[in-house]
Design a protein around this motif. Sequence first.
Motif: not given
Length: 430
Positions: A295-311, A397-405
Amino acid sequence: MTLNPVAADVRLSEAIADLSYSRALEAAGHHDLTLGLYGVGYDWRFRRAVARALVEARGQGRLLDLVALDAAGRVLGRATDGGLSSRGSTYEAVDGHQRMVALYAADEWRFAPDWRLDWGLRHERAALSAWVERATTVNGGDPATLADDRIAVGSGIWDRRRARIARTAATLALHWRASDRLGLFTRATHAMRLPDPGAFRIGSGDAVRALSVEQAELGLIWRRGGAGLDATLFASRFPDIALPDLSLDPATGAVQVGQHDATARTLGLELSGHASPRPGLALRGTLTWQDPRLRHYRFADTTGGTPVVTDLSGRMPRRVPRLMASLSASATLPGTGWTLDGDVSAMGRRFADDANTLALPGFALVDLGASWAATPVLTLRLRATNILDRIAVMQGDALGGEIRAGASDGVITVRAQQGRVVAFSVDWRL
């Protein structure tokens, strides 16, 4: 494939003291009262170095060297050194200390023949401190390889981190003995877990916090002779979890540790039963079904210099299954000193990542054991775990991506439970 071999040294010196006082008294019913004082202090020393290695993707894979050759086949240079593409991509050093004191009280109050009220309180106060060494990079000085151009080592500069934190846990339960065989209960609990100096490892500075758990339960207890069944409906809420996010620095290959804030909840049913159908034979089983959700799991990534919010709200937490089960049996052979035992544990499908893009298959493991009390002081034991040698995938794989594999050409890296292990032990009591 590239792996990250780790060398770690962890040392702990600890002292614990617990002083408790119990008394039975009569006041509007019968009370079993307990009061206590608990204290712990420890010093914790942590050192870790991570390298990077190029390895064959197969069982017992060999280390590989990546070498540059000229037209005549002469070696111009190496990207690796004995299979290592970096002799030290990550360095960590923490000297931590913690002092904690807790006051607790509990009471079992039988205020009527078939009714009981249980309550408990525990207040903890902790002082954490740590010295965290900054890392720096050095050149190993070998011009023939790139593997030692940036070796992470300690800089000798230490930063001080401190935090003080206090929390209170409480539980309250009401029990009703409906008959000689049947009982019902309901319970509400607010639990917590204070952080330890390891929280300073992730570079969060002084922003350490406790983990809270809120839980409500409604249960049934049935007993008849040597058999019993417990059934519990539960609802849990985790209001302030911090989900770690490991990644690799693309420039240096260093392990980077971050975290994302979220809440979570789960609804479920747990069944537990036991039976002794005949003397010397005992059976026990558990089954848990739950529906865990973030629940309430949102964060921002930068893709191509543009912030993208992932929910990712509404997804299942990583590595948390809906279904878990276990069944165990033990049999004592009269007059022989022999005891045989076995158990089966199973876990349903989970996801390797919070985005639920990589599903991990369910599995079942079988363990068998036997022990022989040769004399009153000597016992021999043989134990085989995962006797069918199943490949039980536990996490991605923890280093391969635990937020998005992540996956490369459809190939993923996962971590499995240990294969078949057979152990023999001797217990001699003086």
